[in-house]
Design a protein around this motif. Structure first.
Motif, PDB file in Angstrom:
ATOM      1  N   VAL A 170     -17.119 -18.876   7.193  1.00  0.00           N
ATOM      2  CA  VAL A 170     -17.383 -20.310   7.101  1.00  0.00           C
ATOM      3  C   VAL A 170     -18.393 -20.736   8.157  1.00  0.00           C
ATOM      4  CG1 VAL A 170     -16.311 -22.599   7.054  1.00  0.00           C
ATOM      5  CG2 VAL A 170     -15.053 -20.624   6.177  1.00  0.00           C
ATOM      6  N   VAL A 171     -18.299 -20.166   9.349  1.00  0.00           N
ATOM      7  CA  VAL A 171     -19.295 -20.445  10.389  1.00  0.00           C
ATOM      8  C   VAL A 171     -20.680 -20.037   9.902  1.00  0.00           C
ATOM      9  CG1 VAL A 171     -20.103 -19.741  12.677  1.00  0.00           C
ATOM     10  CG2 VAL A 171     -17.696 -20.327  12.331  1.00  0.00           C
ATOM     11  N   ALA A 172     -20.782 -18.858   9.289  1.00  0.00           N
ATOM     12  CA  ALA A 172     -22.069 -18.394   8.780  1.00  0.00           C
ATOM     13  C   ALA A 172     -22.618 -19.348   7.723  1.00  0.00           C
ATOM     14  CB  ALA A 172     -21.929 -16.987   8.207  1.00  0.00           C
ATOM     15  N   ALA A 173     -21.742 -19.858   6.859  1.00  0.00           N
ATOM     16  CA  ALA A 173     -22.178 -20.804   5.826  1.00  0.00           C
ATOM     17  C   ALA A 173     -22.731 -22.077   6.456  1.00  0.00           C
ATOM     18  CB  ALA A 173     -21.019 -21.125   4.894  1.00  0.00           C
TER      19      ALA A 173
ATOM     20  N   PRO B 167     -16.022  -7.845   2.971  1.00  0.00           N
ATOM     21  CA  PRO B 167     -16.188  -9.207   3.481  1.00  0.00           C
ATOM     22  C   PRO B 167     -17.519  -9.443   4.184  1.00  0.00           C
ATOM     23  CG  PRO B 167     -14.612  -7.987   4.828  1.00  0.00           C
ATOM     24  CD  PRO B 167     -14.879  -7.153   3.611  1.00  0.00           C
ATOM     25  N   VAL B 168     -18.075  -8.428   4.831  1.00  0.00           N
ATOM     26  CA  VAL B 168     -19.351  -8.610   5.520  1.00  0.00           C
ATOM     27  C   VAL B 168     -20.470  -8.810   4.505  1.00  0.00           C
ATOM     28  CG1 VAL B 168     -21.003  -7.579   7.126  1.00  0.00           C
ATOM     29  CG2 VAL B 168     -18.553  -7.235   7.478  1.00  0.00           C
ATOM     30  N   LEU B 169     -20.511  -7.985   3.473  1.00  0.00           N
ATOM     31  CA  LEU B 169     -21.548  -8.118   2.461  1.00  0.00           C
ATOM     32  C   LEU B 169     -21.348  -9.372   1.621  1.00  0.00           C
ATOM     33  CD1 LEU B 169     -22.095  -4.443   1.266  1.00  0.00           C
ATOM     34  CD2 LEU B 169     -23.352  -5.760   2.947  1.00  0.00           C
ATOM     35  N   GLN B 170     -20.102  -9.754   1.378  1.00  0.00           N
ATOM     36  CA  GLN B 170     -19.862 -10.999   0.653  1.00  0.00           C
ATOM     37  C   GLN B 170     -20.358 -12.199   1.459  1.00  0.00           C
ATOM     38  OE1 GLN B 170     -15.703 -11.062  -0.426  1.00  0.00           O
ATOM     39  NE2 GLN B 170     -16.125 -10.068  -2.376  1.00  0.00           N
ATOM     40  N   ALA B 171     -20.128 -12.180   2.770  1.00  0.00           N
ATOM     41  CA  ALA B 171     -20.620 -13.269   3.617  1.00  0.00           C
ATOM     42  C   ALA B 171     -22.140 -13.302   3.620  1.00  0.00           C
ATOM     43  CB  ALA B 171     -20.081 -13.118   5.040  1.00  0.00           C
ATOM     44  N   ALA B 172     -22.776 -12.128   3.631  1.00  0.00           N
ATOM     45  CA  ALA B 172     -24.232 -12.084   3.575  1.00  0.00           C
ATOM     46  C   ALA B 172     -24.737 -12.629   2.245  1.00  0.00           C
ATOM     47  CB  ALA B 172     -24.723 -10.658   3.786  1.00  0.00           C
ATOM     48  N   GLY B 173     -24.029 -12.310   1.155  1.00  0.00           N
ATOM     49  CA  GLY B 173     -24.404 -12.859  -0.140  1.00  0.00           C
ATOM     50  C   GLY B 173     -24.261 -14.365  -0.179  1.00  0.00           C
ATOM     51  N   LEU B 174     -23.229 -14.881   0.476  1.00  0.00           N
ATOM     52  CA  LEU B 174     -23.041 -16.327   0.550  1.00  0.00           C
ATOM     53  C   LEU B 174     -24.198 -16.978   1.296  1.00  0.00           C
ATOM     54  CD1 LEU B 174     -21.412 -18.977   0.396  1.00  0.00           C
ATOM     55  CD2 LEU B 174     -20.199 -18.214   2.473  1.00  0.00           C
ATOM     56  N   VAL B 175     -24.563 -16.423   2.448  1.00  0.00           N
ATOM     57  CA  VAL B 175     -25.672 -16.977   3.233  1.00  0.00           C
ATOM     58  C   VAL B 175     -26.955 -16.999   2.414  1.00  0.00           C
ATOM     59  CG1 VAL B 175     -27.181 -16.489   5.210  1.00  0.00           C
ATOM     60  CG2 VAL B 175     -24.700 -16.424   5.491  1.00  0.00           C
ATOM     61  N   SER B 176     -27.216 -15.905   1.718  1.00  0.00           N
ATOM     62  CA  SER B 176     -28.418 -15.824   0.898  1.00  0.00           C
ATOM     63  C   SER B 176     -28.386 -16.842  -0.237  1.00  0.00           C
ATOM     64  CB  SER B 176     -28.562 -14.411   0.337  1.00  0.00           C
ATOM     65  OG  SER B 176     -29.774 -14.268  -0.376  1.00  0.00           O
ATOM     66  N   SER B 177     -27.216 -17.024  -0.855  1.00  0.00           N
ATOM     67  CA  SER B 177     -27.111 -17.980  -1.966  1.00  0.00           C
ATOM     68  C   SER B 177     -27.332 -19.416  -1.498  1.00  0.00           C
ATOM     69  CB  SER B 177     -25.738 -17.852  -2.635  1.00  0.00           C
ATOM     70  OG  SER B 177     -24.711 -18.438  -1.847  1.00  0.00           O
ATOM     71  N   LEU B 178     -27.142 -19.666  -0.212  1.00  0.00           N
ATOM     72  CA  LEU B 178     -27.355 -21.004   0.341  1.00  0.00           C
ATOM     73  C   LEU B 178     -28.810 -21.223   0.761  1.00  0.00           C
ATOM     74  CD1 LEU B 178     -24.092 -21.305   2.474  1.00  0.00           C
ATOM     75  CD2 LEU B 178     -24.625 -22.496   0.337  1.00  0.00           C
ATOM     76  N   GLY B 179     -29.651 -20.234   0.525  1.00  0.00           N
ATOM     77  CA  GLY B 179     -31.074 -20.397   0.790  1.00  0.00           C
ATOM     78  C   GLY B 179     -31.539 -19.888   2.130  1.00  0.00           C
ATOM     79  N   ALA B 180     -30.705 -19.126   2.827  1.00  0.00           N
ATOM     80  CA  ALA B 180     -31.067 -18.626   4.154  1.00  0.00           C
ATOM     81  C   ALA B 180     -31.255 -17.116   4.129  1.00  0.00           C
ATOM     82  CB  ALA B 180     -29.988 -18.999   5.170  1.00  0.00           C
ATOM     83  N   TRP B 181     -32.015 -16.601   5.076  1.00  0.00           N
ATOM     84  CA  TRP B 181     -32.128 -15.155   5.232  1.00  0.00           C
ATOM     85  C   TRP B 181     -30.808 -14.617   5.762  1.00  0.00           C
ATOM     86  CZ3 TRP B 181     -37.475 -13.672   7.728  1.00  0.00           C
ATOM     87  CH2 TRP B 181     -38.499 -14.176   6.921  1.00  0.00           C
ATOM     88  N   SER B 182     -30.438 -13.416   5.310  1.00  0.00           N
ATOM     89  CA  SER B 182     -29.199 -12.814   5.794  1.00  0.00           C
ATOM     90  C   SER B 182     -29.417 -11.347   6.082  1.00  0.00           C
ATOM     91  CB  SER B 182     -28.072 -12.987   4.772  1.00  0.00           C
ATOM     92  OG  SER B 182     -28.309 -12.202   3.614  1.00  0.00           O
ATOM     93  N   LEU B 183     -28.588 -10.815   6.982  1.00  0.00           N
ATOM     94  CA  LEU B 183     -28.647  -9.403   7.330  1.00  0.00           C
ATOM     95  C   LEU B 183     -27.226  -8.913   7.586  1.00  0.00           C
ATOM     96  CD1 LEU B 183     -30.261  -6.836   8.130  1.00  0.00           C
ATOM     97  CD2 LEU B 183     -30.255  -7.700  10.476  1.00  0.00           C
ATOM     98  N   PRO B 184     -26.642  -8.106   6.684  1.00  0.00           N
ATOM     99  CA  PRO B 184     -25.312  -7.545   6.934  1.00  0.00           C
ATOM    100  C   PRO B 184     -25.404  -6.292   7.795  1.00  0.00           C
ATOM    101  CG  PRO B 184     -26.042  -6.967   4.722  1.00  0.00           C
ATOM    102  CD  PRO B 184     -27.152  -7.781   5.342  1.00  0.00           C
TER     103      PRO B 184
END
Length: 268
Positions: free
Chosen positions: A53-56, A92-109
């Protein structure tokens, strides 16, 4: 391995939308408070915690976000490393990265043992290499605090727990998490911020922990870097914790403080 923001191309947008994870902050009102910042969330992802949630929230505020914790992927050798995004599964780490990416931000798991000093340093270094710098470090004390009982690892557990007084080895996990911040200093840019999130419902650390926090914050001030600790109550929601992390990250003045979620002011 870095996921660029969806919308760069039509194809990227379609793929991101098709598999976009559920938004944990549907009512969040962003204001671009962290636009252009490059963040690393260390811990708080595997085995629960507020890291996702913090990452989101960081992503919604405009930050690029790296996410480092122990993945459940098979065949991972010891040591920290970015992991391929195509191996999503239920991790959970890759799912969180997918969430960040879906919100329009760069992500790195990043696969990482947050209780290991060397893994923590490597995760920060990978983030700096991929994003160009690290402007914000969020360390979840509950995850890094596992090192308190990890004397045998020879990493952060041995370095911190062996020298720590009793009040430092109990409770919030702030003491070991400060060790992770200290190890990350060479990779943090001038003006960077760090937020340690204590274990939910635990005490905010004893006098020696608070003194260490003030000392470390003072040593960072010469580079205009800020360090604060957030202590959530058992009743604080992940959304409230995430909003407080954003405010501490965006606040240009506060440093060296242990503060409760309810005591972090939010703009009206």
């Amino acid at each position: 391995m870095t996921a660029r923001p969806p919308g760069i191309t039509g194809g990227d947008r379609g793929r991101a939308t098709a598999r976009a994870p559920r938004d944990p902050l549907p009512g969040y009102t962003e204001r671009d408070a962290l636009r252009g910042r490059r963040a690393l969330v260390l811990g708080g992802l595997a085995g629960g915690g507020s890291g996702r949630v913090v990452a989101a929230a960081l992503a919604k505020e405009g930050a690029a976000v790296a996410l480092a914790d122990t993945t459940g992927l098979a065949g991972q050798a010891p040591g920290a490393r970015p992991v391929p995004r195509q191996r999503l599964g239920d991790d959970p780490v890759l799912q969180a990265a997918g969430l960040v990416s879906s919100l329009g931000a760069w992500s790195l798991p990043i696969h990482c043992d947050p209780a290991s000093e060397s893994d923590g340093r490597a995760a920060v270094a990978y983030t700096a290499l991929e994003f160009g710098a690290v402007d914000l470090l969020v360390v979840h004390g509950a995850a890094v605090g596992a090192a308190r009982e990890a004397h045998r690892t020879g990493g952060l557990g041995a370095a911190v727990a062996a020298a720590a007084p009793a009040d430092r080895q109990r409770g919030s996990g702030i003491g070991p998490a400060l060790g992770a911040v200290r190890g990350a200093r060479p990779f943090l840019g001038d003006g960077a911020g760090a937020v340690v999130v204590g274990e939910r419902g635990a005490p905010g650390g004893g006098p020696q922990v608070r003194a260490e926090l003030r000392s470390l914050a003072g040593s960072l001030s010469g580079r205009r870097m800020r360090l604060n600790c957030l202590v959530p109550r058992a009743a604080d929601t992940d959304a409230a914790v995430a909003a407080a992390v954003v405010e501490l990250a965006a606040d240009g003045g506060r440093t060296g403080e242990v503060v409760g979620v309810a005591h972090v002011p939010h703009p009206q």
